[in-house]
Scaffold this motif. Sequence first.
Motif, PDB file in Angstrom:
ATOM      1  N   THR A  19      -9.550  32.488 -52.727  1.00  0.00           N
ATOM      2  CA  THR A  19     -10.740  32.475 -53.595  1.00  0.00           C
ATOM      3  C   THR A  19     -11.995  32.061 -52.821  1.00  0.00           C
ATOM      4  O   THR A  19     -13.054  32.675 -52.965  1.00  0.00           O
ATOM      5  N   SER A  57      -6.386  36.229 -54.329  1.00  0.00           N
ATOM      6  CA  SER A  57      -6.632  35.183 -55.316  1.00  0.00           C
ATOM      7  C   SER A  57      -7.972  35.512 -55.962  1.00  0.00           C
ATOM      8  O   SER A  57      -8.606  36.500 -55.614  1.00  0.00           O
ATOM      9  N   GLY A  58      -8.390  34.665 -56.863  1.00  0.00           N
ATOM     10  CA  GLY A  58      -9.735  34.826 -57.421  1.00  0.00           C
ATOM     11  C   GLY A  58      -9.773  35.030 -58.920  1.00  0.00           C
ATOM     12  O   GLY A  58     -10.848  34.941 -59.521  1.00  0.00           O
ATOM     13  N   ALA A  59      -8.602  35.304 -59.545  1.00  0.00           N
ATOM     14  CA  ALA A  59      -8.621  35.590 -60.982  1.00  0.00           C
ATOM     15  C   ALA A  59      -9.242  34.425 -61.765  1.00  0.00           C
ATOM     16  O   ALA A  59     -10.169  34.618 -62.564  1.00  0.00           O
ATOM     17  N   ILE A  60      -8.757  33.225 -61.491  1.00  0.00           N
ATOM     18  CA  ILE A  60      -9.242  32.078 -62.268  1.00  0.00           C
ATOM     19  C   ILE A  60     -10.717  31.799 -61.940  1.00  0.00           C
ATOM     20  O   ILE A  60     -11.541  31.625 -62.834  1.00  0.00           O
ATOM     21  N   GLY A  61     -11.048  31.841 -60.643  1.00  0.00           N
ATOM     22  CA  GLY A  61     -12.428  31.583 -60.225  1.00  0.00           C
ATOM     23  C   GLY A  61     -13.413  32.589 -60.797  1.00  0.00           C
ATOM     24  O   GLY A  61     -14.491  32.224 -61.287  1.00  0.00           O
ATOM     25  N   GLU A 142      -0.506  36.379 -58.605  1.00  0.00           N
ATOM     26  CA  GLU A 142       0.437  35.781 -59.550  1.00  0.00           C
ATOM     27  C   GLU A 142      -0.029  36.171 -60.952  1.00  0.00           C
ATOM     28  O   GLU A 142      -1.232  36.299 -61.210  1.00  0.00           O
ATOM     29  N   ASP A 144      -0.960  34.852 -63.607  1.00  0.00           N
ATOM     30  CA  ASP A 144      -1.339  33.507 -64.058  1.00  0.00           C
ATOM     31  C   ASP A 144      -1.384  33.393 -65.581  1.00  0.00           C
ATOM     32  O   ASP A 144      -1.195  32.316 -66.136  1.00  0.00           O
ATOM     33  N   GLY A 154       2.355  28.979 -57.977  1.00  0.00           N
ATOM     34  CA  GLY A 154       1.356  27.919 -57.847  1.00  0.00           C
ATOM     35  C   GLY A 154       0.303  28.207 -56.800  1.00  0.00           C
ATOM     36  O   GLY A 154      -0.824  27.770 -56.931  1.00  0.00           O
ATOM     37  N   ASP A 155       0.650  28.905 -55.747  1.00  0.00           N
ATOM     38  CA  ASP A 155      -0.370  29.222 -54.748  1.00  0.00           C
ATOM     39  C   ASP A 155      -0.023  30.562 -54.103  1.00  0.00           C
ATOM     40  O   ASP A 155       1.142  30.930 -54.018  1.00  0.00           O
ATOM     41  N   GLY A 217      -9.886  27.073 -53.844  1.00  0.00           N
ATOM     42  CA  GLY A 217      -8.528  27.593 -53.630  1.00  0.00           C
ATOM     43  C   GLY A 217      -7.471  26.575 -54.023  1.00  0.00           C
ATOM     44  O   GLY A 217      -7.774  25.487 -54.496  1.00  0.00           O
ATOM     45  N   THR A 218      -6.211  26.965 -53.784  1.00  0.00           N
ATOM     46  CA  THR A 218      -5.118  26.101 -54.203  1.00  0.00           C
ATOM     47  C   THR A 218      -4.323  25.581 -53.006  1.00  0.00           C
ATOM     48  O   THR A 218      -3.918  24.434 -52.977  1.00  0.00           O
TER      49      THR A 218
HETATM   50  N1  GLU Z   1      -3.537  33.039 -58.659  1.00  0.00           N
HETATM   51  C1  GLU Z   1      -4.723  32.231 -58.548  1.00  0.00           C
HETATM   52  C2  GLU Z   1      -5.965  33.046 -58.921  1.00  0.00           C
HETATM   53  O1  GLU Z   1      -5.959  34.241 -58.785  1.00  0.00           O
HETATM   54  C3  GLU Z   1      -4.952  31.742 -57.141  1.00  0.00           C
HETATM   55  C4  GLU Z   1      -3.899  30.895 -56.546  1.00  0.00           C
HETATM   56  C5  GLU Z   1      -4.335  30.427 -55.147  1.00  0.00           C
HETATM   57  O2  GLU Z   1      -5.531  30.137 -54.965  1.00  0.00           O
HETATM   58  O3  GLU Z   1      -3.534  30.351 -54.245  1.00  0.00           O
HETATM   59  O4  GLU Z   1      -6.954  32.483 -59.308  1.00  0.00           O
END
Ligand code: GLU
Length: 289
Positions: A19, A57-61, A142, A144, A154-155, A217-218
């Motif tokens: 992210t 990554s980036g979905a949550i952000g 993931e 999520d 989780g990461d 990030g995670t």
């Molecule tokens: N799956 C989470 C997302 O897309 C990221 C997990 C990670 O940062 O490793 O936001």
Amino acid sequence: MDGRGLLKNKKRIVVKIGTSTITQERTGALNLSKLDKLALILTDLRNQGKEVVLVSSGAIGVGRKFLGLKTKPEEKALKQACAAVGQARLMSVYQKLFAEYNQSLAQVLMTKYTMLNDISRENAQSTFRELLNMHIIPVVNENDTVSTDEIEFGDNDTLSALVAALIHADLLILMSDIDGLYTDDPSKNPEASFISIVGKIDETICNMGKDTATGLGTGGMATKIAAARIATDSGADMVIVNGKDIHILEDVLEGKNVGTLFKAHKNENFDLMDYIATKQYPRDHFDRV
Ligand code: GLU
């Protein structure tokens, strides 16, 4: 030969991008010019005949930014809602940028259950096979939105290593906001020295993996070393690089001395399923789900 030169010949490559690498540090918005360069470089690799998988990554952000949340969501339902919003937006941006280069993408969302359940895992494996045969770049994250504490990776460091093992990739590149592995945390210890190549992941290397999770990030260094163990045991080289400049991907594949290279040493006793299962649950827990 230290193994760098051989990276040119890699055929099946998993690239994981974090992210913090795809968003603007100050605002959390997507860094579009960086994503555009990523699309160009990955398409070029495809055009050279390599098979490419992107774990993003980036979905949550992205969801959090879109929904205007000032802080990182802590509550599960809110995090999952952010992921649901953000994953769709992230994919639409990727689709648009890759379409510019005439490269097709596919979305693959996974949970730990996908890996543990024999049928789901085999389905995922054959889906990847078909997509790669059709020269498509799978974009993995993931799932999520439906993950629970029990079934989440989780990461994405771990997820990308598991994907590399699942599809028998020969190279995994982790792009994040750290240059690679240091003997100690360089922000706290000025004496810390950089490690360019790791031949064997022993206790000393594991002890260097002090966790240094970033704001967005995670995964920290400990998760990256755990990922390296999975990737190298399953027969893939793994490189950690700083994604500040996205062109570093090309440097890795030209065999330049960037980031930390963990050399593959296929371990015949390595059992992917045992590894995932014993991390949290006995495997039969999942057979009953
Ligand atoms: N799956 C989470 C997302 O897309 C990221 C997990 C990670 O940062 O490793 O936001």
